[in-house]
Design a protein around this motif. Structure first.
Motif, PDB file in Angstrom:
ATOM      1  N   ASP A  26       0.824  -1.167   0.044  1.00 31.25           N
ATOM      2  CA  ASP A  26      -0.210  -0.023   0.103  1.00 31.25           C
ATOM      3  C   ASP A  26       0.881   0.958   0.039  1.00 31.25           C
ATOM      4  O   ASP A  26       1.031   2.093   0.844  1.00 31.25           O
ATOM      5  N   ILE A  27       1.690   1.557  -1.129  1.00 28.97           N
ATOM      6  CA  ILE A  27       2.523   2.557  -1.302  1.00 28.97           C
ATOM      7  C   ILE A  27       2.152   3.378  -2.483  1.00 28.97           C
ATOM      8  O   ILE A  27       2.301   2.640  -3.685  1.00 28.97           O
ATOM      9  N   PRO A  28       1.771   4.589  -2.645  1.00 31.34           N
ATOM     10  CA  PRO A  28       1.592   5.389  -3.887  1.00 31.34           C
ATOM     11  C   PRO A  28       2.651   5.603  -4.332  1.00 31.34           C
ATOM     12  O   PRO A  28       3.789   5.623  -4.072  1.00 31.34           O
ATOM     13  N   PRO A  29       2.598   5.686  -6.035  1.00 35.07           N
ATOM     14  CA  PRO A  29       3.732   6.018  -6.621  1.00 35.07           C
ATOM     15  C   PRO A  29       4.739   7.557  -6.203  1.00 35.07           C
ATOM     16  O   PRO A  29       5.596   7.625  -6.422  1.00 35.07           O
ATOM     17  N   LYS A  30       3.748   8.512  -5.677  1.00 37.80           N
ATOM     18  CA  LYS A  30       4.388   9.775  -5.323  1.00 37.80           C
ATOM     19  C   LYS A  30       5.213  10.177  -6.421  1.00 37.80           C
ATOM     20  O   LYS A  30       6.343  10.605  -6.194  1.00 37.80           O
ATOM     21  N   LEU A  31       4.723  10.271  -7.741  1.00 33.50           N
ATOM     22  CA  LEU A  31       5.571  10.955  -8.448  1.00 33.50           C
ATOM     23  C   LEU A  31       5.402  12.692  -8.346  1.00 33.50           C
ATOM     24  O   LEU A  31       4.638  13.199  -8.242  1.00 33.50           O
ATOM     25  N   ARG A  32       6.532  13.233  -8.668  1.00 31.13           N
ATOM     26  CA  ARG A  32       6.810  14.629  -8.639  1.00 31.13           C
ATOM     27  C   ARG A  32       6.093  15.406  -9.718  1.00 31.13           C
ATOM     28  O   ARG A  32       6.265  15.219 -11.000  1.00 31.13           O
ATOM     29  N   VAL A  33       5.269  16.320  -9.530  1.00 28.54           N
ATOM     30  CA  VAL A  33       4.418  17.235 -10.550  1.00 28.54           C
ATOM     31  C   VAL A  33       5.081  18.069 -11.382  1.00 28.54           C
ATOM     32  O   VAL A  33       5.148  18.356 -12.354  1.00 28.54           O
ATOM     33  N   ASP A  34       6.302  18.551 -10.780  1.00 37.01           N
ATOM     34  CA  ASP A  34       7.225  19.628 -11.419  1.00 37.01           C
ATOM     35  C   ASP A  34       7.784  19.016 -12.531  1.00 37.01           C
ATOM     36  O   ASP A  34       8.304  19.694 -13.485  1.00 37.01           O
TER      37      ASP A  34
ATOM     38  N   LYS B 108       9.781   8.374 -14.584  1.00 34.38           N
ATOM     39  CA  LYS B 108       8.810   7.398 -15.357  1.00 34.38           C
ATOM     40  C   LYS B 108       9.468   6.290 -15.020  1.00 34.38           C
ATOM     41  O   LYS B 108      10.876   5.921 -15.020  1.00 34.38           O
ATOM     42  N   LYS B 109       8.588   5.048 -14.634  1.00 31.49           N
ATOM     43  CA  LYS B 109       9.038   3.624 -14.287  1.00 31.49           C
ATOM     44  C   LYS B 109       9.931   3.746 -12.872  1.00 31.49           C
ATOM     45  O   LYS B 109      10.208   2.695 -12.475  1.00 31.49           O
ATOM     46  N   VAL B 110      10.121   4.815 -12.305  1.00 28.92           N
ATOM     47  CA  VAL B 110      10.705   4.673 -10.925  1.00 28.92           C
ATOM     48  C   VAL B 110       9.819   3.757 -10.019  1.00 28.92           C
ATOM     49  O   VAL B 110      10.638   2.955  -9.301  1.00 28.92           O
ATOM     50  N   PHE B 111       8.546   4.014 -10.000  1.00 22.91           N
ATOM     51  CA  PHE B 111       7.717   3.126  -8.949  1.00 22.91           C
ATOM     52  C   PHE B 111       7.996   1.702  -9.471  1.00 22.91           C
ATOM     53  O   PHE B 111       7.892   0.892  -8.423  1.00 22.91           O
TER      54      PHE B 111
ATOM     55  N   SER C  90      -7.588   4.793 -11.430  1.00 21.97           N
ATOM     56  CA  SER C  90      -6.858   5.618 -12.287  1.00 21.97           C
ATOM     57  C   SER C  90      -6.255   4.858 -13.650  1.00 21.97           C
ATOM     58  O   SER C  90      -5.938   5.342 -14.838  1.00 21.97           O
ATOM     59  N   VAL C  91      -6.115   3.590 -13.478  1.00 19.13           N
ATOM     60  CA  VAL C  91      -5.762   2.755 -14.634  1.00 19.13           C
ATOM     61  C   VAL C  91      -6.555   2.745 -15.737  1.00 19.13           C
ATOM     62  O   VAL C  91      -6.227   2.198 -16.836  1.00 19.13           O
ATOM     63  N   TYR C  92      -7.922   3.289 -15.489  1.00 24.20           N
ATOM     64  CA  TYR C  92      -8.742   2.989 -16.464  1.00 24.20           C
ATOM     65  C   TYR C  92      -9.041   4.332 -17.355  1.00 24.20           C
ATOM     66  O   TYR C  92      -9.711   4.369 -18.451  1.00 24.20           O
ATOM     67  N   GLY C  93      -8.120   5.339 -16.725  1.00 24.94           N
ATOM     68  CA  GLY C  93      -8.304   6.711 -17.823  1.00 24.94           C
ATOM     69  C   GLY C  93      -9.738   7.485 -17.288  1.00 24.94           C
ATOM     70  O   GLY C  93     -10.451   7.155 -16.433  1.00 24.94           O
TER      71      GLY C  93
ATOM     72  N   GLN D 147       2.228   3.678 -14.294  1.00 23.73           N
ATOM     73  CA  GLN D 147       2.947   2.951 -13.544  1.00 23.73           C
ATOM     74  C   GLN D 147       2.383   1.810 -12.551  1.00 23.73           C
ATOM     75  O   GLN D 147       2.742   0.692 -12.348  1.00 23.73           O
ATOM     76  N   LEU D 148       1.176   2.151 -12.148  1.00 27.40           N
ATOM     77  CA  LEU D 148       0.175   1.330 -11.294  1.00 27.40           C
ATOM     78  C   LEU D 148      -0.131   0.050 -12.091  1.00 27.40           C
ATOM     79  O   LEU D 148      -0.254  -1.114 -11.571  1.00 27.40           O
ATOM     80  N   LEU D 149      -0.514   0.324 -13.417  1.00 30.00           N
ATOM     81  CA  LEU D 149      -0.908  -0.876 -14.210  1.00 30.00           C
ATOM     82  C   LEU D 149       0.208  -1.788 -14.554  1.00 30.00           C
ATOM     83  O   LEU D 149       0.137  -2.837 -14.535  1.00 30.00           O
ATOM     84  N   LEU D 150       1.283  -1.362 -14.944  1.00 37.00           N
ATOM     85  CA  LEU D 150       2.529  -1.865 -15.002  1.00 37.00           C
ATOM     86  C   LEU D 150       3.014  -2.813 -13.980  1.00 37.00           C
ATOM     87  O   LEU D 150       3.403  -3.976 -14.097  1.00 37.00           O
ATOM     88  N   THR D 151       2.898  -2.196 -12.637  1.00 36.41           N
ATOM     89  CA  THR D 151       3.072  -2.887 -11.322  1.00 36.41           C
ATOM     90  C   THR D 151       2.037  -3.990 -11.408  1.00 36.41           C
ATOM     91  O   THR D 151       2.639  -5.136 -10.817  1.00 36.41           O
ATOM     92  N   GLU D 152       0.797  -3.795 -11.407  1.00 35.94           N
ATOM     93  CA  GLU D 152      -0.070  -4.957 -11.449  1.00 35.94           C
ATOM     94  C   GLU D 152       0.170  -6.042 -12.113  1.00 35.94           C
ATOM     95  O   GLU D 152      -0.127  -7.324 -11.884  1.00 35.94           O
ATOM     96  N   LYS D 153       0.533  -5.985 -13.596  1.00 33.47           N
ATOM     97  CA  LYS D 153       0.846  -7.020 -14.477  1.00 33.47           C
ATOM     98  C   LYS D 153       2.185  -7.819 -14.101  1.00 33.47           C
ATOM     99  O   LYS D 153       2.296  -8.834 -14.066  1.00 33.47           O
ATOM    100  N   ILE D 154       2.997  -6.974 -13.278  1.00 37.18           N
ATOM    101  CA  ILE D 154       4.238  -7.544 -13.127  1.00 37.18           C
ATOM    102  C   ILE D 154       4.162  -8.619 -11.826  1.00 37.18           C
ATOM    103  O   ILE D 154       4.563  -9.859 -11.866  1.00 37.18           O
TER     104      ILE D 154
END
Length: 271
Positions: free
Chosen positions: A74-82, A88-91, A117-120, A141-148
């Motif tokens: 239960d950890i969010p991707p926490k990507l930087r908005v700036d 990309k792909k860090v999570f 959010s994986v559904y757009g 990144q969440l969707l890629l993680t799900e698949k992995i």
């Protein structure tokens, strides 16, 4: 008694851990903050300082997973908005670094907390059969993680896709209050309360529903304008103002599968 490790004892993970302990489980919990270790310990959680990086994982991960049958991520991707391009792909890389430790551990079941959010933003009635089409970097990144995770044969993985998270201390109306010219007044809400989140996780564990994908959104979908206007009035906030010229999203996330398979009933009084 089941031993469970919760990677990420934050807004959801901490009260979830407390609930699982009350139900007779033993819980290892992780945090990235030394100051929070005492909070976890006082709650009856066996605390661990664990950090995931794209270069590796902290040494404490082995003890954190030790003797656990179930791992809840239960950890969010926490990507930087700036600068989203730098993230990309860090999570995904962080989770890839975690997987070898899961494989070597006693963990046989993984529950991954993901997001709708994986559904757009398709204008659809969305079920678990809908092909994901994420538009945000975190969704991708969440969707890629799900698949992995689900593609790994060393453990069984269930994906739990939550809608917008709300609770006593967390509600989007507090951010929207008093704002003007807001988009999508006719878009339906897709929210889930913290209490329902916890109850669903407990159901999945108790009924051993693994190798599944579940959407978790309350079957309550008034429009954004209706819902947030009423909520603002209820808690004495300035009502938000919406623009009818800015509307295009009409998606409704269905939780019919979770209601059917888990025989789960959402507590709509919380909404």
């Amino acid at each position: 008694m089941t031993k469970i490790s919760i990677l990420g004892c934050g807004w959801l993970g901490l009260p979830l851990a407390k609930n699982l302990i009350l139900k007779g489980n033993a819980v290892n919990g992780s945090t990235t903050s030394e100051n929070k270790l005492s909070i976890l310990k006082d709650a009856g959680i066996n605390p661990f300082l664990v950090t995931l990086e794209s270069e590796g994982v902290s040494e404490s991960i082995q003890n954190f997973l030790n003797e656990s049958e179930i791992l809840i991520i239960d950890i969010p991707p926490k990507l930087r908005v700036d600068n989203p391009d730098s993230d990309k792909k860090v999570f995904v890389e962080k989770i890839k670094n975690l997987i070898p430790f899961i494989e070597k551990s006693t963990v046989t079941k993984v529950l991954f907390v993901s997001s709708t959010s994986v559904y757009g933003d398709n204008n659809d009635f969305i079920t678990e059969e809908t092909i994901p089409n994420p538009e945000t970097e975190s969704g991708k990144q969440l969707l890629l993680t799900e698949k992995i995770l689900q593609g790994n044969q060393n453990f069984e993985t269930t994906i739990l896709r939550f809608g917008g998270l709300i609770g006593e201390d967390r509600h989007p109306v507090k951010f929207l209050a008093g704002k003007e010219n807001l988009e999508n007044p006719d878009a339906p809400i897709n929210l889930i309360h913290l209490n329902d989140c916890i109850a669903i996780v407990e159901k999945i564990i108790n009924e051993s529903k693994w190798n599944e994908v579940f959407n978790a959104v309350a079957p309550f979908h008034p429009t954004r304008e209706e819902y947030y206007t009423q909520k603002a009035i209820e808690i004495n906030l300035a009502t938000p103002k919406f623009s009818s010229e800015k509307t295009n999203i009409k998606k409704i996330i269905s939780s019919e599968k979770i209601e059917s398979i888990l025989q789960f009933s959402f507590n709509l009084e919380n909404y």
